[in-house]
Write an enzyme that holds these catalytic residues in place. Structure first.
Site, short mmCIF file in Angstrom:
data_model
loop_
_atom_site.label_atom_id
_atom_site.label_comp_id
_atom_site.label_asym_id
_atom_site.label_seq_id
_atom_site.Cartn_x
_atom_site.Cartn_y
_atom_site.Cartn_z
N THR A 150 -42.15 42.06 -1.43
CA THR A 150 -41.53 41.00 -2.14
C THR A 150 -42.11 39.82 -1.44
O THR A 150 -42.09 39.68 -0.23
CB THR A 150 -40.28 41.30 -2.05
OG1 THR A 150 -39.97 42.67 -2.88
CG2 THR A 150 -39.50 40.05 -2.67
N ARG A 178 -35.67 50.31 -13.19
CA ARG A 178 -35.01 50.25 -12.00
C ARG A 178 -35.20 48.58 -11.59
O ARG A 178 -35.80 48.16 -11.70
CB ARG A 178 -35.42 50.87 -10.62
CG ARG A 178 -34.44 50.54 -9.51
CD ARG A 178 -35.59 49.67 -8.50
NE ARG A 178 -34.86 49.48 -7.18
CZ ARG A 178 -35.33 48.47 -6.26
NH1 ARG A 178 -36.74 47.76 -6.81
NH2 ARG A 178 -34.85 48.30 -5.26
N VAL A 179 -33.98 47.99 -11.52
CA VAL A 179 -33.74 46.43 -10.99
C VAL A 179 -33.59 46.41 -9.51
O VAL A 179 -32.09 47.02 -9.49
CB VAL A 179 -33.13 45.51 -11.87
CG1 VAL A 179 -33.00 44.22 -11.58
CG2 VAL A 179 -34.13 45.65 -13.28
N GLY A 180 -33.85 45.79 -8.77
CA GLY A 180 -33.39 45.64 -7.29
C GLY A 180 -32.62 44.34 -7.19
O GLY A 180 -32.36 43.83 -8.09
N ASP A 181 -32.74 43.88 -5.70
CA ASP A 181 -31.98 42.90 -5.66
C ASP A 181 -32.37 41.46 -5.80
O ASP A 181 -31.81 40.62 -5.94
CB ASP A 181 -31.66 43.07 -3.85
CG ASP A 181 -33.09 42.71 -3.17
OD1 ASP A 181 -34.03 43.55 -3.41
OD2 ASP A 181 -33.31 41.97 -2.39
N GLY A 202 -36.61 43.62 1.26
CA GLY A 202 -36.23 44.91 1.87
C GLY A 202 -35.70 45.89 0.95
O GLY A 202 -36.17 45.65 -0.34
N GLY A 204 -33.91 46.97 -1.84
CA GLY A 204 -32.93 46.10 -2.65
C GLY A 204 -31.56 46.97 -2.81
O GLY A 204 -30.69 46.18 -2.93
N1 ASP Z 1 -36.19 44.14 -2.42
C1 ASP Z 1 -37.45 44.68 -3.20
C2 ASP Z 1 -36.65 45.40 -4.04
O1 ASP Z 1 -35.87 46.22 -3.68
C3 ASP Z 1 -38.41 45.26 -2.57
C4 ASP Z 1 -39.04 43.88 -1.47
O2 ASP Z 1 -38.36 43.40 -0.81
O3 ASP Z 1 -40.45 44.53 -1.33
O4 ASP Z 1 -36.79 45.63 -5.38
#
Ligand code: ASP
Length: 289
Positions: A150, A178-181, A202, A204
């Site tokens: 990311t 899916r939606v991450g952090d 990281g 998420g």
């Molecule tokens: N934090 C992102 C997610 O979980 C992934 C990443 O940091 O590459 O969507």
């Protein structure tokens, strides 16, 4: 190194992950390129919001990074991206989740700053992108090699305002929808003029369960940027996984911490003649404030 308040500072990251030795210079160079574009805006008196958006757009166009053009595929083989922008002056936040078919999700998120909702996902996000005339994704885009890469950026401008932005293709093979952090305030990013700004990369789900950005913002006033970043990575032991955090205090001092093998990062500031970049927090340690 600054002796007092920095006039402006900008920090970018290109993801917390393992980067093969032969690729590290390229990742660092991508971050430096983004930091230069964002830093030039701040040097000319531009706003932190403009700078973080511009820096992230650079990384969204570089295929090495898991954002925009380089976004990884989900379980169905499609690209669904998350992005957000936060303004530390007004506490406005704009986010998009699981958005498809746009070249610069961060700019769609930026446009959301003017809207009442803070997050649009899926079809709603795509319709909003169409409504604002967002540029479509290039049909021939190539997914990055995968992992947590990311991209994100935090900045403090000459007026003392801070901002944060992030953009991601998420985790490779993730569930559809899916939606991450990354677009969740208090998880993948936060910005507040009274304390500072942060952006994370990281796993998420682990970052969100630990509310890492919120913990960083609460720790910042008494502890400073580096300690706040390190405390977040320590907190990650509760939920597991790998992550990295870039952190800026309200005076423009910065700190970086990660438990991943590498974390590509760059800093630009009025007290540096050119951006400094690396693929580990230690590469920038001599400029921490
Ligand atoms: N934090 C992102 C997610 O979980 C992934 C990443 O940091 O590459 O969507």
């Amino acid at each position: 190194m600054p002796t007092n308040k920095s006039a402006w500072t900008l920090v970018v990251h290109g993801g917390a992950r393992s980067i093969p030795r032969q690729d590290r210079a390229r990742f660092a160079a991508g971050c430096a390129q983004a930091a230069k574009v964002g830093g030039d805006i701040l040097a000319q008196g531009g706003s932190a919001i403009d700078a973080v958006e511009a820096a992230v757009r650079v990384l969204e166009d570089l295929p090495d990074f898991n954002a925009g053009t380089g976004s990884v595929r989900n379980a169905a083989g499609n690209v669904e991206m998350d992005a957000a922008v936060m303004d530390g002056h007004t506490l406005a936040i704009g986010g998009v989740g699981a958005i498809r078919e746009v070249r610069h999700p961060v700019s769609v998120a930026r446009a959301m700053l003017d809207e009442t909702p803070i997050l649009l996902v899926g079809e709603g996000a795509r319709q909003f992108a169409t409504h604002i005339g967002a540029e479509p994704a290039d049909a021939g885009s190539i997914p990055s090699p995968g992992g947590c890469d990311t991209v994100g950026c935090i900045a403090r401008d000459q007026a003392g305002h801070v901002a944060a932005a992030g953009s991601t293709g998420g985790l490779e093979g993730k569930m559809v929808g899916r939606v991450g952090d990354t677009p969740l305030p208090g998880c993948g990013l936060y910005a507040d003029d009274s304390a500072g700004a942060t952006a994370l990369s990281g796993e998420g789900e682990s970052i969100a369960r630990g509310m890492l950005a919120a913990h960083i913002l609460f720790a910042l006033p008494g502890n400073g940027a580096l300690a706040a970043a390190q405390m977040a990575i320590t907190r990650l032991e509760r939920t597991g996984g790998e992550a990295g955090a870039i952190v800026l205090d309200s005076d423009g001092g910065f700190g970086i911490a990660h438990n991943s093998a590498q974390f590509s990062v760059a800093v630009a500031a009025d007290w540096l003649d050119a951006p400094r970049a690396g693929t580990h927090a230690d590469d920038l340690r001599e400029w921490y404030t």
